[in-house]
Design an enzyme around this catalytic site. Structure first.
Site, PDB file in Angstrom:
ATOM      1  N   ASP A   1       0.859  -1.062  -0.063  1.00  0.00           N
ATOM      2  CA  ASP A   1      -0.156  -0.014   0.125  1.00  0.00           C
ATOM      3  C   ASP A   1       0.835   1.303  -0.034  1.00  0.00           C
ATOM      4  O   ASP A   1       0.287   2.336  -0.088  1.00  0.00           O
ATOM      5  CB  ASP A   1      -1.038   0.234   1.340  1.00  0.00           C
ATOM      6  CG  ASP A   1      -0.348   0.019   2.599  1.00  0.00           C
ATOM      7  OD1 ASP A   1       0.780  -0.246   2.541  1.00  0.00           O
ATOM      8  OD2 ASP A   1      -1.078   0.238   3.476  1.00  0.00           O
TER       9      ASP A   1
ATOM     10  N   GLU B   1       9.601  -4.376  10.189  1.00  0.00           N
ATOM     11  CA  GLU B   1      10.035  -3.037  10.013  1.00  0.00           C
ATOM     12  C   GLU B   1      10.313  -2.165  10.800  1.00  0.00           C
ATOM     13  O   GLU B   1       9.887  -2.236  11.781  1.00  0.00           O
ATOM     14  CB  GLU B   1       8.856  -2.224   9.078  1.00  0.00           C
ATOM     15  CG  GLU B   1       9.329  -0.775   8.602  1.00  0.00           C
ATOM     16  CD  GLU B   1       8.326  -0.438   7.605  1.00  0.00           C
ATOM     17  OE1 GLU B   1       7.235  -0.958   7.187  1.00  0.00           O
ATOM     18  OE2 GLU B   1       8.519   0.866   7.203  1.00  0.00           O
TER      19      GLU B   1
HETATM   20  O1  KIV Z   1       3.555  -1.274   1.579  1.00  0.00           O
HETATM   21  C1  KIV Z   1       4.929  -1.684   1.544  1.00  0.00           C
HETATM   22  O2  KIV Z   1       5.387  -1.294   0.597  1.00  0.00           O
HETATM   23  C2  KIV Z   1       5.276  -2.378   2.421  1.00  0.00           C
HETATM   24  C3  KIV Z   1       6.681  -2.618   2.785  1.00  0.00           C
HETATM   25  C4  KIV Z   1       7.050  -3.926   3.606  1.00  0.00           C
HETATM   26  C5  KIV Z   1       7.861  -2.202   1.907  1.00  0.00           C
HETATM   27  O3  KIV Z   1       4.441  -2.805   3.533  1.00  0.00           O
END
Ligand code: KIV
Length: 275
Positions: free
Chosen positions: A49, A187
């Site tokens: 997203d 993350e």
């Molecule tokens: O939305 C995203 O791109 C993510 C990442 C893990 C890069 O959730």
């Protein structure tokens, strides 16, 4: 089983089996041409997203809709033939109940053909992950810095800096694993926490700003290509596309202004591009 030739895509069980093995190579993709370029190099492509910020110019991922995810998911599925393609459920489409999550996840899978769904998984999401996994939806969790919580958190902030926060991230990881996710994105956490989580869970961890202690890494493709003037500190840039594109656009503008462009309709036929 149809008589058509089956394309051998990497499957969710194959990704799960990579726990503690060769690191998983993962990047985001939002459109067909980029997915085609990424496909030979990646185990997993995520239609994140983050598309809201990277492609649509939003300030956060809040505001991304299910229809946007489906549109981009379909494009990526047309471009990628081998990598597993996972699509994010955006904010507001899964938190209300496991049933809401299942309905939206199954819609995304049916309308895009993707093989997995990712949701941001605070401990509250365990019931939802279990509900979907028991009903044959392969789910990836996402813990630590959860971008959909950025407004509530007051920004994009690394997680696990206090003892209480560290314990919360570990709890999220264990709950996500026990609920039946086949992989977990971590993350924005420090290496020691990423290592502790990676050792504690039974499925591969995929880090973003979470060190090489994870079972693989994912980055936003445009960040690692240097498409923007700024980048998260942890991102290594493998190209400087912003600068190279500006130079190309300037060269193009100069050539058009000096009438150095083909005007012959025969040039419409396709030719392979070398170099
Ligand atoms: O939305 C995203 O791109 C993510 C990442 C893990 C890069 O959730």
């Amino acid at each position: 089983m149809s008589a058509q030739t089956q394309v051998r895509r990497i499957t969710a069980p194959q990704i799960r089996a990579r726990k503690g093995q060769d690191p998983l190579v993962c990047l985001t993709a939002y459109d067909a041409p980029m997915a085609r370029l990424l496909d030979p190099h990646c185990d997993l492509l995520l239609v994140g997203d983050s598309v809201g910020m990277v492609v649509h110019g939003l300030d956060s991922t809040i505001g991304v809709t299910l229809d946007m995810m489906i549109l981009h998911g379909r494009a990526v599925m047309r471009g990628a033939k081998r990598a597993l393609v996972a699509v994010d459920l955006p904010f507001g489409t899964y938190e209300n109940s496991p049933q809401q999550a299942f309905e939206n996840a199954s819609r995304v899978m049916c309308e895009t053909g993707c093989q997995a769904i990712k949701i941001e998984s605070g401990t509250y999401a365990a019931e939802t992950i279990a509900f979907m996994a028991e009903r044959s939806i392969p789910v990836i969790g996402h813990i630590g810095l959860r971008p959909q919580a950025a407004l509530a958190d007051g920004g994009f902030k690394a997680k696990g800096r206090t003892e209480a926060e560290r314990q919360r991230v570990i709890d999220e990881a264990i709950a996500t694993d026990k609920a039946g996710a086949f992989a977990i994105v971590i993350e924005g956490v420090a290496e020691d926490l990423a290592r502790e989580i990676t050792e504690a869970v039974s499925v591969p961890t995929i880090g973003i700003g979470a060190s090489a202690a994870c079972d693989g890494q994912i980055l936003v493709t445009q960040d690692m290509l240097g498409v923007f003037d700024w980048t998260p500190k942890f991102v290594k840039r493998y190209d400087n596309q912003a600068e190279r594109s500006s130079e190309a656009f300037a060269r193009y503008a100069d050539e058009v202004r000096s009438r150095q462009f083909p005007s012959d309709a025969q040039t419409y036929s396709l030719k392979p591009v070398d170099g």
